[in-house]
Design an enzyme around this catalytic site. Structure first.
Site, short mmCIF file in Angstrom:
data_model
loop_
_atom_site.label_atom_id
_atom_site.label_comp_id
_atom_site.label_asym_id
_atom_site.label_seq_id
_atom_site.Cartn_x
_atom_site.Cartn_y
_atom_site.Cartn_z
N LYS A 172 -16.94 -48.63 6.59
CA LYS A 172 -15.68 -48.03 6.15
C LYS A 172 -14.47 -48.96 6.28
CE LYS A 172 -16.67 -43.10 6.85
NZ LYS A 172 -16.17 -41.87 7.48
N ASP A 194 -11.49 -38.40 4.04
CA ASP A 194 -11.68 -37.69 5.31
C ASP A 194 -10.39 -36.94 5.69
OD1 ASP A 194 -14.33 -38.31 5.91
OD2 ASP A 194 -13.81 -40.19 6.91
P1 NAP Z 1 -15.58 -43.70 16.90
O1 NAP Z 1 -14.63 -44.38 15.97
O2 NAP Z 1 -16.71 -44.46 17.48
O3 NAP Z 1 -14.70 -43.08 18.09
C1 NAP Z 1 -15.33 -42.48 19.20
C2 NAP Z 1 -14.30 -41.72 20.03
O4 NAP Z 1 -15.02 -40.99 21.02
C3 NAP Z 1 -13.33 -42.64 20.77
O5 NAP Z 1 -12.08 -42.01 20.87
C4 NAP Z 1 -14.01 -42.78 22.15
O6 NAP Z 1 -13.11 -43.04 23.21
C5 NAP Z 1 -14.57 -41.38 22.33
N1 NAP Z 1 -15.69 -41.40 23.29
C6 NAP Z 1 -16.89 -41.98 23.13
N2 NAP Z 1 -17.64 -41.79 24.23
C7 NAP Z 1 -16.89 -41.09 25.11
C8 NAP Z 1 -17.12 -40.58 26.41
N3 NAP Z 1 -18.28 -40.79 27.05
N4 NAP Z 1 -16.12 -39.89 27.01
C9 NAP Z 1 -14.96 -39.68 26.36
N5 NAP Z 1 -14.68 -40.12 25.12
C10 NAP Z 1 -15.64 -40.82 24.50
O7 NAP Z 1 -16.25 -42.43 16.20
P2 NAP Z 1 -15.67 -41.59 14.95
O8 NAP Z 1 -16.12 -42.23 13.69
O9 NAP Z 1 -14.21 -41.38 15.18
O10 NAP Z 1 -16.48 -40.22 15.09
C11 NAP Z 1 -16.19 -39.28 16.09
C12 NAP Z 1 -16.98 -38.02 15.82
O11 NAP Z 1 -16.48 -37.39 14.64
C13 NAP Z 1 -18.47 -38.26 15.57
O12 NAP Z 1 -19.22 -37.26 16.23
C14 NAP Z 1 -18.62 -38.14 14.07
O13 NAP Z 1 -19.90 -37.66 13.69
C15 NAP Z 1 -17.55 -37.09 13.77
N6 NAP Z 1 -17.06 -37.17 12.38
C16 NAP Z 1 -17.17 -36.06 11.63
C17 NAP Z 1 -16.69 -36.06 10.33
C18 NAP Z 1 -16.82 -34.81 9.52
O14 NAP Z 1 -16.72 -34.89 8.29
N7 NAP Z 1 -16.98 -33.66 10.14
C19 NAP Z 1 -16.10 -37.21 9.79
C20 NAP Z 1 -16.00 -38.35 10.59
C21 NAP Z 1 -16.50 -38.31 11.90
P3 NAP Z 1 -12.74 -44.55 23.65
O15 NAP Z 1 -11.68 -45.01 22.70
O16 NAP Z 1 -12.28 -44.40 25.03
O17 NAP Z 1 -14.02 -45.35 23.51
#
Ligand code: NAP
Length: 280
Positions: free
Chosen positions: A66, A102
């Site tokens: 992305k 998104d």
């Molecule tokens: P990402 O960019 O990898 O970001 C992960 C986030 O989760 C960061 O803020 C990270 O915090 C936090 N995190 C990870 N492990 C953690 C832990 N053990 N304790 C506390 N915080 C933690 O991921 P993303 O792409 O934003 O996706 C996040 C979620 O949204 C995923 O589950 C994804 O499937 C979902 N999503 C859904 C849609 C939809 O259409 N519904 C669209 C996009 C994403 P740090 O910064 O501290 O590492």
């Protein structure tokens, strides 16, 4: 040669987009096939070059491409520029333009599936990664009065808040600890989990970013995580008597917005929800 329309990602097996998009194409009688292409990062540039064919209709983009795809394109639409990520590539006058659906997808899901209009309301977003960027931008464009970004790594929340700040909109940043959350969560109208906490196969599958004790009963609680459908955060929301809403609607509406950009046709929303076995 057949038309080029599909999704690129790596791995690609998990994606629901082909089912979602094909259902919409078939319902409208559009004679196109929506493909899934497994494209490793080192092959991304070559794949994007194939999009320069006159047969290219549109390309959906998922993890891990992305952000990496941005320098390979000719331009970005305003939302993709603001969010810093592309999840659809659309040809416009011979150029490849990156879009982000998104953000508008989340806003439509919030309004139409969760029945919550953020205009003038207060929100807390848990997380500061890719999903959080789109969601905070969506809340900004949706006219939210205040947004607090709560993240394990506070510096990332601060950076996201700074990126989204303008004359009207000034998000705040805080940690994910209970003391910090107690200052904002009980006074907020909307809580959104945009972290990977609670996600099947993620780093904290059984965990919620916040406990029921802090969640106000009047709040709407939206979880961007959609696998499992009943996440730990939504269970906490239910325990607090708040209104829970799962993330599958965001996934579907980002596809709805993308379909409309790609085809210029109104997407059959009901059929797209049905294709994933979800009620609108
Ligand atoms: P990402 O960019 O990898 O970001 C992960 C986030 O989760 C960061 O803020 C990270 O915090 C936090 N995190 C990870 N492990 C953690 C832990 N053990 N304790 C506390 N915080 C933690 O991921 P993303 O792409 O934003 O996706 C996040 C979620 O949204 C995923 O589950 C994804 O499937 C979902 N999503 C859904 C849609 C939809 O259409 N519904 C669209 C996009 C994403 P740090 O910064 O501290 O590492």
């Amino acid at each position: 040669m057949s038309k080029i329309l599909g999704i690129i990602g790596h791995p690609i097996g998990h994606t629901k987009s082909p089912v979602l998009q094909q259902a919409a194409l078939d319902h409208l009688g559009v004679d196109l096939t929506f493909d899934a292409w497994d494209v490793a990062p080192e092959d991304l540039a070559a794949k994007v070059e194939t999009f320069r064919s006159p047969d290219f209709v549109a390309g959906c983009v998922t993890l891990p491409h992305k952000q990496a795809i941005i320098p390979m394109l000719d331009g970005l639409a305003e939302t993709a520029q603001a969010v810093g990520a592309v999840n659809w590539v659309i040809p416009e006058e011979g150029k490849l333009i990156g879009h982000n659906t998104d953000a508008p997808g989340f806003l439509r899901a919030l309004k139409e599936s969760a029945g919550f209009d953020p205009k003038g309301r207060s929100a807390v977003v848990f997380g500061a990664g890719g999903a959080a960027r789109a969601i905070v931008y969506a809340l900004k464009t949706g006219g939210a009065a205040s947004v607090a970004i709560a993240n394990r790594t506070v510096e990332k929340a601060q950076a996201l808040a700074a990126d989204m700040t303008d004359g009207r909109f000034r998000p705040t940043a805080l940690g994910l600890d209970a003391t910090s959350l107690a200052d904002v969560v009980p006074y907020s109208d909307l809580l959104v989990n945009a972290s990977t906490l609670g996600m099947e196969g993620g780093p904290g599958p059984g965990l919620s970013p916040v406990a029921a004790e802090l969640i106000p009963a009047e709040a709407t609680c939206y979880d961007a995580v959609y696998a499992p459908p009943e996440t730990p955060f939504l269970l906490e929301a239910e325990r607090a008597g708040a209104t829970p809403a799962g993330g599958i609607s965001m996934l579907i509406y980002q596809g709805v917005v993308g379909f409309e950009l790609a085809t210029g046709r109104e997407a059959p929303v009901k059929e797209m929800f049905a294709a994933l076995g979800v009620r609108e």
